[in-house]
Design a protein around this motif. Structure first.
Motif, mmCIF file in Angstrom:
data_model
loop_
_atom_site.group_PDB
_atom_site.id
_atom_site.type_symbol
_atom_site.label_atom_id
_atom_site.label_comp_id
_atom_site.label_asym_id
_atom_site.label_seq_id
_atom_site.Cartn_x
_atom_site.Cartn_y
_atom_site.Cartn_z
ATOM 1 N N LEU A 189 0.825 -1.203 0.000
ATOM 2 C CA LEU A 189 0.000 0.000 0.000
ATOM 3 C C LEU A 189 0.862 1.258 0.000
ATOM 4 O O LEU A 189 0.561 2.237 -0.687
ATOM 5 C CB LEU A 189 -0.925 -0.011 1.225
ATOM 6 C CG LEU A 189 -1.901 1.156 1.355
ATOM 7 C CD1 LEU A 189 -2.860 1.187 0.178
ATOM 8 C CD2 LEU A 189 -2.666 1.049 2.668
ATOM 9 N N LEU A 190 1.950 1.229 0.753
ATOM 10 C CA LEU A 190 2.849 2.375 0.800
ATOM 11 C C LEU A 190 3.523 2.609 -0.548
ATOM 12 O O LEU A 190 3.601 3.745 -1.036
ATOM 13 C CB LEU A 190 3.901 2.152 1.882
ATOM 14 C CG LEU A 190 4.970 3.243 2.052
ATOM 15 C CD1 LEU A 190 4.328 4.576 2.388
ATOM 16 C CD2 LEU A 190 5.971 2.839 3.116
ATOM 17 N N ALA A 191 3.999 1.525 -1.174
ATOM 18 C CA ALA A 191 4.649 1.668 -2.478
ATOM 19 C C ALA A 191 3.660 2.127 -3.544
ATOM 20 O O ALA A 191 3.987 2.964 -4.401
ATOM 21 C CB ALA A 191 5.276 0.338 -2.891
ATOM 22 N N GLY A 192 2.435 1.598 -3.475
ATOM 23 C CA GLY A 192 1.422 2.041 -4.440
ATOM 24 C C GLY A 192 1.063 3.500 -4.270
ATOM 25 O O GLY A 192 0.887 4.227 -5.254
ATOM 26 N N GLY A 193 0.953 3.945 -3.009
ATOM 27 C CA GLY A 193 0.668 5.355 -2.769
ATOM 28 C C GLY A 193 1.765 6.270 -3.264
ATOM 29 O O GLY A 193 1.506 7.320 -3.845
ATOM 30 N N LEU A 194 3.014 5.862 -3.044
ATOM 31 C CA LEU A 194 4.141 6.664 -3.536
ATOM 32 C C LEU A 194 4.161 6.734 -5.059
ATOM 33 O O LEU A 194 4.371 7.806 -5.650
ATOM 34 C CB LEU A 194 5.450 6.081 -3.016
ATOM 35 C CG LEU A 194 5.815 6.372 -1.565
ATOM 36 C CD1 LEU A 194 7.053 5.581 -1.165
ATOM 37 C CD2 LEU A 194 6.049 7.866 -1.357
ATOM 38 N N ALA A 195 3.924 5.600 -5.715
ATOM 39 C CA ALA A 195 3.965 5.575 -7.182
ATOM 40 C C ALA A 195 2.858 6.428 -7.782
ATOM 41 O O ALA A 195 3.091 7.227 -8.703
ATOM 42 C CB ALA A 195 3.851 4.127 -7.670
ATOM 43 N N ILE A 196 1.649 6.280 -7.254
ATOM 44 C CA ILE A 196 0.527 7.059 -7.784
ATOM 45 C C ILE A 196 0.738 8.545 -7.529
ATOM 46 O O ILE A 196 0.438 9.394 -8.378
ATOM 47 C CB ILE A 196 -0.788 6.569 -7.155
ATOM 48 C CG1 ILE A 196 -1.086 5.141 -7.615
ATOM 49 C CG2 ILE A 196 -1.940 7.488 -7.526
ATOM 50 C CD1 ILE A 196 -2.290 4.524 -6.952
ATOM 51 N N SER A 197 1.276 8.882 -6.366
ATOM 52 C CA SER A 197 1.512 10.292 -6.045
ATOM 53 C C SER A 197 2.542 10.907 -6.982
ATOM 54 O O SER A 197 2.351 12.016 -7.512
ATOM 55 C CB SER A 197 1.965 10.424 -4.593
ATOM 56 O OG SER A 197 0.996 9.909 -3.709
ATOM 57 N N LEU A 198 3.636 10.196 -7.226
ATOM 58 C CA LEU A 198 4.674 10.720 -8.111
ATOM 59 C C LEU A 198 4.170 10.868 -9.541
ATOM 60 O O LEU A 198 4.436 11.882 -10.213
ATOM 61 C CB LEU A 198 5.901 9.814 -8.070
ATOM 62 C CG LEU A 198 6.697 9.810 -6.763
ATOM 63 C CD1 LEU A 198 7.828 8.794 -6.831
ATOM 64 C CD2 LEU A 198 7.247 11.200 -6.458
ATOM 65 N N LEU A 199 3.430 9.887 -10.019
ATOM 66 C CA LEU A 199 2.889 9.973 -11.374
ATOM 67 C C LEU A 199 1.889 11.122 -11.503
ATOM 68 O O LEU A 199 1.890 11.853 -12.508
ATOM 69 C CB LEU A 199 2.227 8.650 -11.755
ATOM 70 C CG LEU A 199 3.169 7.465 -12.015
ATOM 71 C CD1 LEU A 199 2.365 6.204 -12.263
ATOM 72 C CD2 LEU A 199 4.086 7.759 -13.191
ATOM 73 N N SER A 200 1.037 11.287 -10.503
ATOM 74 C CA SER A 200 0.026 12.345 -10.561
ATOM 75 C C SER A 200 0.663 13.728 -10.503
ATOM 76 O O SER A 200 0.286 14.632 -11.253
ATOM 77 C CB SER A 200 -0.975 12.173 -9.420
ATOM 78 O OG SER A 200 -1.603 10.907 -9.491
ATOM 79 N N ILE A 201 1.642 13.906 -9.630
ATOM 80 C CA ILE A 201 2.309 15.203 -9.526
ATOM 81 C C ILE A 201 3.081 15.520 -10.803
ATOM 82 O O ILE A 201 3.101 16.659 -11.276
ATOM 83 C CB ILE A 201 3.226 15.226 -8.285
ATOM 84 C CG1 ILE A 201 2.380 15.176 -7.007
ATOM 85 C CG2 ILE A 201 4.099 16.471 -8.280
ATOM 86 C CD1 ILE A 201 3.185 15.021 -5.754
ATOM 87 N N SER A 202 3.709 14.503 -11.399
ATOM 88 C CA SER A 202 4.399 14.713 -12.675
ATOM 89 C C SER A 202 3.414 15.111 -13.773
ATOM 90 O O SER A 202 3.696 15.986 -14.591
ATOM 91 C CB SER A 202 5.145 13.441 -13.075
ATOM 92 O OG SER A 202 6.100 13.081 -12.100
ATOM 93 N N GLY A 203 2.242 14.466 -13.779
ATOM 94 C CA GLY A 203 1.226 14.837 -14.759
ATOM 95 C C GLY A 203 0.728 16.260 -14.577
ATOM 96 O O GLY A 203 0.490 16.979 -15.557
ATOM 97 N N LEU A 204 0.574 16.689 -13.327
ATOM 98 C CA LEU A 204 0.151 18.064 -13.064
ATOM 99 C C LEU A 204 1.193 19.057 -13.559
ATOM 100 O O LEU A 204 0.856 20.089 -14.152
ATOM 101 C CB LEU A 204 -0.088 18.264 -11.570
ATOM 102 C CG LEU A 204 -1.294 17.558 -10.956
ATOM 103 C CD1 LEU A 204 -1.330 17.800 -9.459
ATOM 104 C CD2 LEU A 204 -2.574 18.043 -11.601
ATOM 105 N N TYR A 205 2.457 18.744 -13.346
ATOM 106 C CA TYR A 205 3.521 19.644 -13.799
ATOM 107 C C TYR A 205 3.541 19.744 -15.324
ATOM 108 O O TYR A 205 3.666 20.837 -15.881
ATOM 109 C CB TYR A 205 4.862 19.152 -13.280
ATOM 110 C CG TYR A 205 6.036 19.974 -13.761
ATOM 111 C CD1 TYR A 205 6.310 21.223 -13.202
ATOM 112 C CD2 TYR A 205 6.856 19.511 -14.784
ATOM 113 C CE1 TYR A 205 7.375 21.980 -13.648
ATOM 114 C CE2 TYR A 205 7.925 20.262 -15.229
ATOM 115 C CZ TYR A 205 8.179 21.497 -14.664
ATOM 116 O OH TYR A 205 9.238 22.257 -15.117
ATOM 117 N N LEU A 206 3.399 18.612 -15.998
ATOM 118 C CA LEU A 206 3.400 18.637 -17.467
ATOM 119 C C LEU A 206 2.189 19.382 -18.014
ATOM 120 O O LEU A 206 2.294 20.130 -18.998
ATOM 121 C CB LEU A 206 3.429 17.201 -17.996
ATOM 122 C CG LEU A 206 4.712 16.407 -17.723
ATOM 123 C CD1 LEU A 206 4.559 14.983 -18.237
ATOM 124 C CD2 LEU A 206 5.918 17.091 -18.367
#
Length: 248
Positions: A189-206
């Motif tokens: 759950l922790l790894a999934g939360g980190l991965a989704i958070s990083l992908l979402s924040i990267s998408g927001l920046y792009l």
């Protein structure tokens, strides 16, 4: 010889020469978005934020009903906080779109709107901890965590015209997702939360970079275009007078 060299230089080169001779540093062209481009992004922020706030309101009602069956006191307190933050945020948006008091000061409105979004983002992101106090991973806890994180990231994507406003919703959701995984002690759950958070924040920046580049291309930061527009406007205003004078 000096006059011949001066005739071969442009006006900008002459200004830089005078500045160097006077000991003043040469003027540098300012980089970044123009005021017109920033105003265009503020308009996009005010228009696109409506569906995002509606999504958060719908998810909040569902989460309060879902948790209210087991923890009615916690659900009521969380729902009241969420309704207050939503009311303030939607009121700011409605007043700006209707041409209210802050409509004449768009940059101040954007700052106030971002501040209200930060409060709203923290309350929404706290749902996995406040509405599901059990430390063990349960089906309802996973559902509350998933819905709150998805709602915060999707709503933040609609606010990507202004990166601080998008971050006000996305960063609390990412932080509380990681905290929920740490509290449960579940590595997956922790790894999934980190991965989704990083992908979402990267998408927001792009998405923010794309909107800013589009606004900069549509409203470039240059004085030449502005002078050209003013010259055409001046000629259009003086044209009727010239036409009447010719007829006289």
């Amino acid at each position: 010889m000096a006059s011949a060299s001066l005739q071969g230089e442009s006006v900008r080169e002459l200004q830089e020469r005078i500045a160097r001779e006077a000991g003043a540093p040469p003027q540098r062209r300012r980089s970044g978005l123009s005021r017109a481009a920033r105003l265009n992004l503020i308009d996009i922020l005010s228009r696109w934020s409506g569906p995002g706030l509606a999504l958060i309101a719908g998810v909040s009602v569902y989460l309060a009903i879902l948790s209210g069956r087991t923890y009615p006191g916690r659900a009521t307190a969380w729902a009241l906080m969420m309704l207050g933050a939503l009311w303030v945020t939607r009121r700011l948006r409605s007043d700006f779109r209707a041409g209210g008091r802050l409509a004449s000061r768009p940059f101040r409105w954007r700052a106030s709107f971002t501040a209200s979004l930060s409060v709203l983002g923290v309350i929404l992101a706290s749902a996995p901890i406040l509405l599901a106090p059990v430390e063990a991973v349960t089906a309802s806890g996973i559902q509350i965590l998933a819905l709150s994180v998805i709602a915060s990231f999707v709503a933040a994507l609609m606010l990507s015209a202004h990166l601080p406003s998008a971050a006000a919703l996305a960063l609390p959701g990412a932080a509380f997702a990681v905290l929920a995984g740490m509290r449960a002690g579940d590595t997956g759950l922790l790894a999934g939360g980190l991965a989704i958070s990083l992908l979402s924040i990267s998408g927001l920046y792009l998405a923010n970079r794309y909107l800013e580049k589009s606004a900069a291309k549509r409203y470039p930061r240059t004085s030449l275009l502005r002078r050209e527009v003013e010259r055409r406007a001046g000629s259009a205003v003086s044209a009727p007078g010239t036409h009447h004078a010719a007829q006289a």
